[in-house]
Design a protein around this motif. Sequence first.
Motif, PDB file in Angstrom:
ATOM      1  N   LEU A 295       0.697  -1.257  -0.047  1.00  0.00           N
ATOM      2  CA  LEU A 295      -0.062  -0.205  -0.018  1.00  0.00           C
ATOM      3  C   LEU A 295       0.865   1.320  -0.172  1.00  0.00           C
ATOM      4  O   LEU A 295       0.694   2.276  -0.840  1.00  0.00           O
ATOM      5  CB  LEU A 295      -1.041   0.025   1.261  1.00  0.00           C
ATOM      6  CG  LEU A 295      -1.974  -0.822   1.112  1.00  0.00           C
ATOM      7  CD1 LEU A 295      -2.818  -1.087   2.465  1.00  0.00           C
ATOM      8  CD2 LEU A 295      -3.222  -0.595   0.181  1.00  0.00           C
ATOM      9  N   GLU A 296       1.974   1.114   0.804  1.00  0.00           N
ATOM     10  CA  GLU A 296       2.856   2.415   0.668  1.00  0.00           C
ATOM     11  C   GLU A 296       3.723   2.542  -0.438  1.00  0.00           C
ATOM     12  O   GLU A 296       3.847   3.448  -1.147  1.00  0.00           O
ATOM     13  CB  GLU A 296       4.014   2.184   1.900  1.00  0.00           C
ATOM     14  CG  GLU A 296       3.234   2.011   3.250  1.00  0.00           C
ATOM     15  CD  GLU A 296       3.991   1.751   4.433  1.00  0.00           C
ATOM     16  OE1 GLU A 296       3.353   1.848   5.504  1.00  0.00           O
ATOM     17  OE2 GLU A 296       5.313   1.327   4.139  1.00  0.00           O
ATOM     18  N   ASP A 297       4.231   1.273  -1.028  1.00  0.00           N
ATOM     19  CA  ASP A 297       5.243   1.339  -2.203  1.00  0.00           C
ATOM     20  C   ASP A 297       4.442   1.523  -3.516  1.00  0.00           C
ATOM     21  O   ASP A 297       5.188   1.978  -4.452  1.00  0.00           O
ATOM     22  CB  ASP A 297       6.143   0.102  -1.986  1.00  0.00           C
ATOM     23  CG  ASP A 297       6.971  -0.022  -0.876  1.00  0.00           C
ATOM     24  OD1 ASP A 297       7.047   1.083  -0.275  1.00  0.00           O
ATOM     25  OD2 ASP A 297       7.632  -1.148  -0.564  1.00  0.00           O
ATOM     26  N   TYR A 298       3.110   1.345  -3.490  1.00  0.00           N
ATOM     27  CA  TYR A 298       2.360   1.416  -4.898  1.00  0.00           C
ATOM     28  C   TYR A 298       1.840   2.953  -4.616  1.00  0.00           C
ATOM     29  O   TYR A 298       1.102   3.332  -5.502  1.00  0.00           O
ATOM     30  CB  TYR A 298       1.389   0.526  -5.114  1.00  0.00           C
ATOM     31  CG  TYR A 298       2.174  -0.642  -5.882  1.00  0.00           C
ATOM     32  CD1 TYR A 298       2.390  -0.717  -6.975  1.00  0.00           C
ATOM     33  CD2 TYR A 298       2.341  -1.976  -4.822  1.00  0.00           C
ATOM     34  CE1 TYR A 298       2.780  -1.894  -7.655  1.00  0.00           C
ATOM     35  CE2 TYR A 298       2.687  -3.033  -5.690  1.00  0.00           C
ATOM     36  CZ  TYR A 298       3.340  -2.843  -6.920  1.00  0.00           C
ATOM     37  OH  TYR A 298       3.829  -3.937  -7.588  1.00  0.00           O
ATOM     38  N   GLY A 299       2.038   3.744  -3.468  1.00  0.00           N
ATOM     39  CA  GLY A 299       1.596   4.915  -3.389  1.00  0.00           C
ATOM     40  C   GLY A 299       0.293   5.415  -2.920  1.00  0.00           C
ATOM     41  O   GLY A 299      -0.285   6.640  -3.025  1.00  0.00           O
ATOM     42  N   PRO A 308      -2.104   2.740  10.036  1.00  0.00           N
ATOM     43  CA  PRO A 308      -3.344   3.517  10.096  1.00  0.00           C
ATOM     44  C   PRO A 308      -4.260   3.609   8.865  1.00  0.00           C
ATOM     45  O   PRO A 308      -5.568   3.763   9.128  1.00  0.00           O
ATOM     46  CB  PRO A 308      -2.958   5.115  10.484  1.00  0.00           C
ATOM     47  CG  PRO A 308      -1.554   4.797  10.997  1.00  0.00           C
ATOM     48  CD  PRO A 308      -1.041   3.434  10.450  1.00  0.00           C
ATOM     49  N   TYR A 309      -3.698   3.440   7.816  1.00  0.00           N
ATOM     50  CA  TYR A 309      -4.576   3.540   6.625  1.00  0.00           C
ATOM     51  C   TYR A 309      -5.654   2.200   6.711  1.00  0.00           C
ATOM     52  O   TYR A 309      -6.835   2.566   6.402  1.00  0.00           O
ATOM     53  CB  TYR A 309      -3.854   3.406   5.296  1.00  0.00           C
ATOM     54  CG  TYR A 309      -4.409   3.506   4.070  1.00  0.00           C
ATOM     55  CD1 TYR A 309      -5.019   4.772   3.801  1.00  0.00           C
ATOM     56  CD2 TYR A 309      -4.704   2.501   3.177  1.00  0.00           C
ATOM     57  CE1 TYR A 309      -5.561   5.186   2.337  1.00  0.00           C
ATOM     58  CE2 TYR A 309      -5.248   2.643   1.901  1.00  0.00           C
ATOM     59  CZ  TYR A 309      -5.669   3.705   1.609  1.00  0.00           C
ATOM     60  OH  TYR A 309      -6.299   3.773   0.353  1.00  0.00           O
ATOM     61  N   VAL A 310      -5.044   1.291   6.907  1.00  0.00           N
ATOM     62  CA  VAL A 310      -6.133   0.008   7.026  1.00  0.00           C
ATOM     63  C   VAL A 310      -7.082   0.178   8.133  1.00  0.00           C
ATOM     64  O   VAL A 310      -8.238  -0.545   8.082  1.00  0.00           O
ATOM     65  CB  VAL A 310      -5.289  -1.246   6.715  1.00  0.00           C
ATOM     66  CG1 VAL A 310      -4.581  -1.425   5.675  1.00  0.00           C
ATOM     67  CG2 VAL A 310      -4.613  -1.320   8.160  1.00  0.00           C
ATOM     68  N   ALA A 311      -6.310   0.709   9.229  1.00  0.00           N
ATOM     69  CA  ALA A 311      -7.202   0.942  10.414  1.00  0.00           C
ATOM     70  C   ALA A 311      -8.422   1.801  10.278  1.00  0.00           C
ATOM     71  O   ALA A 311      -9.569   1.462  11.067  1.00  0.00           O
ATOM     72  CB  ALA A 311      -6.399   1.098  11.446  1.00  0.00           C
TER      73      ALA A 311
END
Length: 384
Positions: A295-299, A308-311
Amino acid sequence: MAKRLLDFRDRTAIAGVGYTPFSKDSGVSTLTLACRAILAALDDAGLTADDVDGLATHRVGDSAAPSLVGPALGIDDPAWHLDQFGGGSVSHAVVAQAALAVAAGVAETVVCYRAINARSEFRMGRAAGTSPELQYQTPYGYFAPPQQYAMFARAHMVKYGTKPEHFGQVAVTQRANAAKNPRALMRTPITMDDYLSSRWIAEPFRLLDCCLETDGACALVITTAERAAGLRRTPVLISGAAWGGGMSFLSTDDPTVSAAATLAPRLYGQAGVGPGDIDVAQIYDCFTYSVLVQLEDYGFCAKGEAGPYVASGATALDGELPVNTHGGFLSEGYVHGVNHIAEAVSQLRGDAGDRQVPGAEVALSTAQPGYILPATSALILRRG
């Protein structure tokens, strides 16, 4: 780099998908699984084995080669075939190479497949002699993927404060998706308490952090965009396909960065889109952590913010980026990458049933992000 394949965009399409049932004991050979999935994919496209002039797969000594599958289906003289050595890292590269063969006119209809009896037979260990680093790891008892990924997950926790509950949210969300998927092996919903009480595998990984070893097969029919438009199902165009990526964490001394970070700009450039254009993502989830790092490495979020994004619920079916809508490898089953591509196709065709993402037009599907082997691959698909 991205200019090399810009003319490849949307020239080929996935015209059919096929599955065998996913199980803990298929009771048949990998050759039988492969043939069943291929025939199902051809039927989905409205084609027969007589239409096939190419076969492609990847394997690590645990599947059926095209040289066996072809004759079993009556395909005696394919114009093109690929028998790619490798695991999940190359799963999407196989489809990409098939699409290139079709775009170049080498073949017209290629079926990509993966067949595996990973649960009833065995998968791990057959390729150990091809990985030279194992001679240094094995004396310390450090050789299984959960152990290897656990080290990267721990590094992310130390550097960014990622919590076990962040890993758990990936598992809980994907199980909720699997509950809507009649194909999924694990359909009973789970809670965060269920996750936290599951037994340890390799800290910080618990049982529910790990994918399911599965018996099953999945196949995809690749042909030209023009031909696919006249077949039975809505075509799904291959807008971007990239593989490679290197081992970026070795060059940056940062184990929280995967090879996907190197690959992503090339992939997006080829497809002419960015992270904000992706409606649904099927992200390789051999472990919960692999979803976070990609999720981070694909931007889709900044480095260190995937937890926190998935939470926040962003990756749920009703979130801003639905992820692994079929339940992923954690809950649907593990067919070494290809079932992610098939689910992306279903979402873009609009036939995913209760788990359908409304209005899905563009999908990302990814391979193992390049931690264990120095490569990764990914596809960007678009509704035709």
